[in-house]
Design a protein around this motif. Sequence first.
Motif, short mmCIF file in Angstrom:
data_model
loop_
_atom_site.label_atom_id
_atom_site.label_comp_id
_atom_site.label_asym_id
_atom_site.label_seq_id
_atom_site.Cartn_x
_atom_site.Cartn_y
_atom_site.Cartn_z
N UNK A 297 0.83 -1.21 0.00
CA UNK A 297 0.00 0.00 0.00
C UNK A 297 0.87 1.26 0.00
N UNK A 298 1.88 1.29 0.86
CA UNK A 298 2.78 2.45 0.93
C UNK A 298 3.56 2.60 -0.38
N UNK A 299 4.00 1.49 -0.96
CA UNK A 299 4.71 1.53 -2.23
C UNK A 299 3.82 2.16 -3.31
N UNK A 300 2.55 1.77 -3.35
CA UNK A 300 1.63 2.33 -4.34
C UNK A 300 1.45 3.84 -4.11
N UNK A 301 1.39 4.25 -2.85
CA UNK A 301 1.25 5.68 -2.55
C UNK A 301 2.51 6.44 -2.97
N UNK A 302 3.68 5.93 -2.61
CA UNK A 302 4.93 6.60 -2.97
C UNK A 302 5.10 6.65 -4.49
N UNK A 303 4.74 5.58 -5.17
CA UNK A 303 4.87 5.53 -6.63
C UNK A 303 3.96 6.57 -7.30
N UNK A 304 2.86 6.91 -6.66
CA UNK A 304 1.89 7.86 -7.21
C UNK A 304 1.95 9.23 -6.53
#
Length: 125
Positions: free
Chosen positions: A109-116
Motif C-alpha cells: 500500500x505504501x509503495x503504491x502511494x509513494x509511486x503515485x
Amino acid sequence: MMKNKILTVATGLFGLMMLNSGLNKFLHYMPMPEMSEGAVKTMMAFVEAGWIFPLIAIVEIVGGVLIAIPKFRALGAIIILPVMVGILLFHLVQEPSAIVMTLIIFGINIWAIVDNRKKYAHLIS
C-alpha cells in the motif's frame, strides 16, 4: 519498467485480498482464524457496534478494486490506507501472529502511494 510490472502484480494481488476480505464480511464464506482473547473482544465490539464492519467492508471492496486497476491505483491506495493502518495497529497490539503478512500488504500500500506521489502533490500544496 520491471518495477512497474512488479507493482502492478503486487497491487493486483493486494486488491484481490482486500476485495475478498470485504466480501467475506458480508457473505461469511471463510471462517475467522483463531485469535487471542483480546482480539476476539475487539472483534465482538466491532460486531456489536453494528456499523463498523460494514463500513470497513465497503472501504476494502472499493479500495481493493481501485488499487488493482492501474489507472485508479492512486485513489485506491489512499482510500484503503486508513483501513490498513487499523489492520496494522490491530496486529501490532492484539494479534501479532500475523504481523509479517500485515507488514507485507501495508508495504505494498505504501509503495503504491509513494509511486503515485506526484498525483497527490496538489492536495498538499
